[in-house]
Design a protein around this motif. Structure first.
Motif, PDB file in Angstrom:
ATOM      1  N   ARG A   1      33.023  26.500 -89.258  1.00 20.00           N
ATOM      2  CA  ARG A   1      34.137  26.171 -88.382  1.00 20.00           C
ATOM      3  C   ARG A   1      35.465  26.192 -89.135  1.00 20.00           C
ATOM      4  O   ARG A   1      36.465  26.722 -88.658  1.00 20.00           O
ATOM      5  CB  ARG A   1      33.917  24.795 -87.758  1.00 20.00           C
ATOM      6  CG  ARG A   1      34.973  24.442 -86.752  1.00 20.00           C
ATOM      7  CD  ARG A   1      34.569  23.256 -85.950  1.00 20.00           C
ATOM      8  NE  ARG A   1      35.134  22.041 -86.517  1.00 20.00           N
ATOM      9  CZ  ARG A   1      35.173  20.886 -85.863  1.00 20.00           C
ATOM     10  NH1 ARG A   1      34.653  20.780 -84.670  1.00 20.00           N
ATOM     11  NH2 ARG A   1      35.702  19.838 -86.421  1.00 20.00           N
ATOM     12  N   GLY A   2      35.459  25.624 -90.348  1.00 19.94           N
ATOM     13  CA  GLY A   2      36.680  25.608 -91.150  1.00 19.94           C
ATOM     14  C   GLY A   2      37.163  27.014 -91.448  1.00 19.94           C
ATOM     15  O   GLY A   2      38.355  27.309 -91.379  1.00 19.94           O
ATOM     16  N   ALA A   3      36.211  27.909 -91.767  1.00 16.04           N
ATOM     17  CA  ALA A   3      36.578  29.298 -92.088  1.00 16.04           C
ATOM     18  C   ALA A   3      37.201  29.973 -90.875  1.00 16.04           C
ATOM     19  O   ALA A   3      38.216  30.661 -90.987  1.00 16.04           O
ATOM     20  CB  ALA A   3      35.343  30.068 -92.547  1.00 16.04           C
ATOM     21  N   VAL A   4      36.605  29.749 -89.687  1.00 12.30           N
ATOM     22  CA  VAL A   4      37.139  30.381 -88.479  1.00 12.30           C
ATOM     23  C   VAL A   4      38.545  29.853 -88.200  1.00 12.30           C
ATOM     24  O   VAL A   4      39.450  30.601 -87.835  1.00 12.30           O
ATOM     25  CB  VAL A   4      36.210  30.143 -87.272  1.00 12.30           C
ATOM     26  CG1 VAL A   4      36.849  30.649 -85.988  1.00 12.30           C
ATOM     27  CG2 VAL A   4      34.882  30.833 -87.485  1.00 12.30           C
ATOM     28  N   ARG A   5      38.751  28.546 -88.397  1.00 14.80           N
ATOM     29  CA  ARG A   5      40.067  27.967 -88.164  1.00 14.80           C
ATOM     30  C   ARG A   5      41.095  28.575 -89.118  1.00 14.80           C
ATOM     31  O   ARG A   5      42.205  28.920 -88.723  1.00 14.80           O
ATOM     32  CB  ARG A   5      40.019  26.448 -88.371  1.00 14.80           C
ATOM     33  CG  ARG A   5      41.205  25.724 -87.773  1.00 14.80           C
ATOM     34  CD  ARG A   5      41.086  24.228 -87.935  1.00 14.80           C
ATOM     35  NE  ARG A   5      41.880  23.792 -89.081  1.00 14.80           N
ATOM     36  CZ  ARG A   5      42.710  22.762 -89.049  1.00 14.80           C
ATOM     37  NH1 ARG A   5      42.842  22.056 -87.957  1.00 14.80           N
ATOM     38  NH2 ARG A   5      43.393  22.422 -90.115  1.00 14.80           N
ATOM     39  N   THR A   6      40.691  28.744 -90.370  1.00 16.08           N
ATOM     40  CA  THR A   6      41.600  29.348 -91.340  1.00 16.08           C
ATOM     41  C   THR A   6      41.930  30.784 -90.940  1.00 16.08           C
ATOM     42  O   THR A   6      43.090  31.204 -91.012  1.00 16.08           O
ATOM     43  CB  THR A   6      40.968  29.318 -92.744  1.00 16.08           C
ATOM     44  OG1 THR A   6      40.615  27.974 -93.038  1.00 16.08           O
ATOM     45  CG2 THR A   6      41.936  29.824 -93.787  1.00 16.08           C
ATOM     46  N   MET A   7      40.910  31.539 -90.498  1.00 10.65           N
ATOM     47  CA  MET A   7      41.168  32.914 -90.068  1.00 10.65           C
ATOM     48  C   MET A   7      42.132  32.924 -88.889  1.00 10.65           C
ATOM     49  O   MET A   7      43.028  33.756 -88.804  1.00 10.65           O
ATOM     50  CB  MET A   7      39.856  33.600 -89.656  1.00 10.65           C
ATOM     51  CG  MET A   7      38.919  33.876 -90.804  1.00 10.65           C
ATOM     52  SD  MET A   7      37.620  35.034 -90.316  1.00 10.65           S
ATOM     53  CE  MET A   7      36.551  34.013 -89.360  1.00 10.65           C
TER      54      MET A   7
END
Lengths: 281, 320
Positions: B126-132
Motif C-alpha cells: 500500500r505504501g508503495a502504491v501511495r508513493t507511486m
C-alpha cells in the motif's frame, strides 16, 4: 468498495479484496508510468529516444544528461535554490509571529485577518504583474533575484500563516501560562516554549513553500532575464520542438524536478498537512 | 488525524483576555497593540506586496497606455473595459478558463476519491502504491507539461502513438493528439498532476472516519453502498470542499501548462495567458490592466461564495 461480494463468505470476500488490490496497483503504476518513461528516455541516446515504436531495451547512456549540463543550467538552478530557500526562510520568519497573534494571543477580529490572508491567494497573480513589472523597471530591480524572493514570500505567506495557526492553536494553555508566570518575554516564549511544540508544523509549511517557490514560472518568466533566470524558465527553452532532443528534455526535466521529488518522498505526511493548509493532521 | 476546520484558540473566549477592570482604556489599548505587534510585519508586507499593485492596476486600467506608443499616454475612461469586454478573444478566454478549471477539478476530484477508497484498505504494498500515486504531483509543472507535450503526445515519437504501433502494427492510426484535442490535452496533463493532490486530502479524510461507528453499522446490516452513501460521504464532505476549493485556486490561475503545451494556440488561451500576452507581447498596458480588473471582479464573486462555504464550516466547528 467490495460491493457485490459482501453477502457471500469470507473466502470470496478475500477474492474481491485481491481484485481491488490489483486494481490499486494498476492505477498506481499508470500514474507513475509517465515519470518512469521520462526517466528511461533520459538514459537513451537521441536516436533511440525518437524511435517509433519505442525501443525499451535500447542501451543506456548518459549523453542526454551530458548535453543538458553542457547547455549551462547551473546558474538558473542556483537561482532557483536561492529564491526558494531565502523566501521560505522569510515566510516562516513573518508567519510564525503572525500565527501567534491569530491563535495564542488573538487580536480582535482575528478571523477576518485570517480570511484576508487566504483571500490574497485568490487574487489572480497575473492582475498584479504589470504594476510590479513597471515598478521594478523604474527602480532598476528587473532581473534581480531579490524581487522574486519578495514575491515568492507574498505568494506563500498566507499558506504558512494558515498552517502555523492551526498548529499553534493546539499548544496547551498551561505551558503558556507557566511561561507568563515565570515572566518570560514574548520572543523567549515563542522561541523556547511554542517553537518546539510546533516544529512539525513549521517543517510542513517550509516544505510546501519550498516546493511552490521552486515550481513558480509566471513571475520568473516575466521579471527575470539572463542573470536571475530560474530553473523552470530555463526549461521553457524546450517548449518548441524545433531541433528538439527528447533525451535531453527528459534529462533536464528529471534534474529540475529532483529536489522536489526527494523532498516530497522524504516527507509524504508533511506534504498532506501542507497541501490542506494544516487542516489535515 | 483530524480536520481542524478551524478549532480556534478562542474556544474559551476569555482565556487570555486582558484582565477586566478599572485600569482604564489606556492599559487595554496598550494590550491591544501588544497583541497586534507580532501580526503587523506579515500584514503590512502582504498589503504592500499584494494590494498596492492592484490599486495601480485599477488606475492603469483607466489609462490609454501602450509601451509602443509612449506619446499617446493619457486618460482613457472606460475605453479599455469596453474593448476587453467586446473582444471575442477575451470572451473565449473566459470560457476556456471555466472549462479548464471545472474539467480539471471535477475529474481529478472523482478520480482522487476512487483512488483514495482503493488505498483506504490494507493490502501488500500500500505504501508503495501511495508513493507511486503522488509522484506526478512532485514533478515541476513546466517539466510535467514538457513530458506530456514531447514524450507522450508527440505524433512521431510520443509514447501514445508508440503504444498504438505496438498493438496495431505499422498501419496503426497516428493521431496528432494536441492538434486534434488541444484543450483536452491540457486537461489530461493537469488531471494527472492534480489527482494525487485530491487523493492525498481525501485519503486523510477517509482515515479520520470513526471506525467503530462504521463497524456497528455493518453489524446492523448496512451494506457497503449504504455505509458509503450515508456515513462516509457526509464525513468526507468538508474534505471534498476543501480539496475542490484549493484545487480551483491553483488551476484557475494555470499558466505553465497552457504556455508549454499549446502556447495559448488552437483556442486554448485562458485568462492568465491572455493577460500575459496583452502585457508581455502586445505591451498594451491599459488593456491588460482592464482585463486584470475584470478577472479580479469575477474571482471575488466566486471567491466570496467559496469563502462563505469555508467559513460556514469554520462557524460549525466553533459552535461545537
Amino acid at each position: 468498495m467490495s460491493g457485490q461480494v459482501t453477502i457471500v463468505t469470507g473466502k470470496k470476500n478475500r477474492g474481491g479484496g485481491f481484485v481491488l488490490s490489483g486494481v490499486a496497483w494498476i492505477v498506481g503504476i499508470l500514474f507513475v508510468l509517465p515519470v518512469l518513461w521520462m526517466l528511461l528516455t533520459s538514459f537513451h541516446s537521441e536516436e533511440n529516444a525518437a524511435k517509433n515504436p519505442p525501443d525499451v531495451t535500447a542501451p543506456l547512456t548518459l549523453d542526454g544528461y551530458r548535453s543538458f549540463f553542457d547547455s549551462g543550467p547551473w546558474p538558473s538552478i542556483a537561482n532557483s535554490l536561492t529564491a526558494s530557500i531565502l523566501s521560505t526562510a522569510l515566510v516562516i520568519l513573518l508567519a510564525f509571529p503572525a500565527a501567534y497573534a491569530l491563535s495564542i494571543r488573538p487580536v480582535k477580529k482575528w478571523t477576518d485577518v485570517l480570511f484576508f490572508f487566504l483571500s490574497t491567494k485568490m487574487l489572480p497573480v497575473v492582475a498584479g504583474l504589470l504594476p510590479i513589472y513597471l515598478f521594478a523597471q523604474s527602480v532598476g530591480f528587473l532581473d534581480n533575484i531579490w524581487l522574486l524572493i519578495i514575491l515568492y514570500t507574498s505568494m506563500n505567506l498566507p499558506i504558512a500563516v494558515w498552517m502555523l495557526r492551526s498548529f499553534l492553536s493546539e499548544v496547551p494553555v498551561e505551558i503558556l501560562e507557566a511561561a507568563s508566570v515565570d515572566g518570560a518575554s514574548l520572543t523567549r516564549t515563542l522561541r523556547s516554549v511554542v517553537a518546539p511544540v510546533v516544529t512539525p508544523g513549521i517543517a510542513s509549511a517550509a516544505l510546501i513553500c519550498f516546493i511552490f517557490s521552486w515550481n513558480e514560472l509566471l513571475f520568473a518568466r516575466v521579471l527575470t532575464g539572463t542573470v536571475a533566470q530560474t530553473a523552470p524558465v530555463f526549461l521553457t527553452g524546450f517548449v518548441t520542438s524545433q531541433g528538439l532532443f527528447l533525451a535531453k528534455v527528459c534529462a533536464a526535466s528529471i534534474v529540475v524536478s529532483l529536489p522536489v521529488l526527494i523532498a516530497g518522498f522524504a516527507a509524504q505526511d508533511k506534504l498532506v498537512q501542507g497541501l490542506s493548509l494544516g487542516a489535515v493532521k | 488525524m483530524s480536520i481542524d476546520a478551524k478549532k480556534p484558540a478562542a474556544v474559551k473566549p476569555n482565556r487570555r483576555a486582558a484582565p477586566p477592570g478599572s485600569e482604564g482604556t489606556i492599559m487595554r489599548k496598550a494590550g491591544d497593540w501588544a497583541r497586534r505587534g507580532p501580526l503587523l510585519p506579515a500584514l503590512v508586507f502582504m498589503i504592500i506586496v499584494t494590494q498596492l499593485p492592484f490599486v495601480v492596476t485599477i488606475i492603469v486600467s483607466f489609462m490609454n497606455w501602450n509601451a509602443y506608443y509612449p506619446d499617446e499616454r493619457g486618460f482613457a475612461g472606460i475605453d479599455n473595459f469596453r474593448r476587453v469586454l467586446t473582444d471575442v478573444n477575451t470572451r473565449h478566454a473566459i470560457w476556456v478558463t471555466i472549462l479548464l478549471t471545472a474539467g480539471v477539478v471535477l475529474i481529478s476530484l472523482v478520480l482522487g476519491l476512487l483512488i483514495a477508497l482503493l488505498l483506504d484498505r490494507k493490502f501488500r504494498g500500500r505504501g508503495a502504491v501511495r508513493t507511486m500515486m503522488i509522484t506526478p504531483f512532485l514533478v515541476v509543472p513546466v517539466a510535467a507539461a514538457l513530458l506530456w507535450k514531447h514524450a507522450l503526445y508527440n505524433p512521431t515519437y510520443g509514447l501514445f502513438n508508440g503504444v498504438l504501433k505496438w498493438i496495431f502494427g505499422d498501419n496503426a492510426p497516428q493521431p496528432d493528439w494536441i492538434s486534434n484535442q488541444p484543450l483536452w490535452s491540457i486537461i489530461f496533463a493537469l488531471v494527472w498532476q492534480w489527482t494525487p493532490f485530491m487523493m492525498l486530502i481525501l485519503l486523510a479524510g477517509l482515515q479520520s472516519r470513526p471506525l467503530d461507528v462504521i463497524e456497528a453499522a455493518g453489524i446492523d446490516g448496512a451494506n457497503q453502498w449504504e455505509i458509503f452513501r450515508y456515513m462516509t460521504l457526509p464525513h468526507l464532505r468538508q474534505y471534498l470542499e476543501l480539496s475542490a476549493l484549493l484545487g480551483s485556486i491553483y488551476v484557475v490561475q494555470n499558466f505553465d501548462a497552457v504556455f508549454t503545451i499549446t502556447s495559448g494556440g488552437l483556442g486554448t488561451a485562458n485568462l492568465p495567458y491572455t493577460i500575459y500576452q496583452t502585457f508581455y507581447t502586445a505591451h498594451d498596458y491599459g488593456r491588460a490592466s482592464a482585463a486584470g480588473v475584470i478577472v479580479v471582479i469575477g474571482t471575488i464573486a466566486i471567491a466570496t461564495f467559496a469563502l462563505r462555504s469555508v467559513s460556514t464550516l469554520f462557524r460549525e466547528e466553533t459552535g461545537k
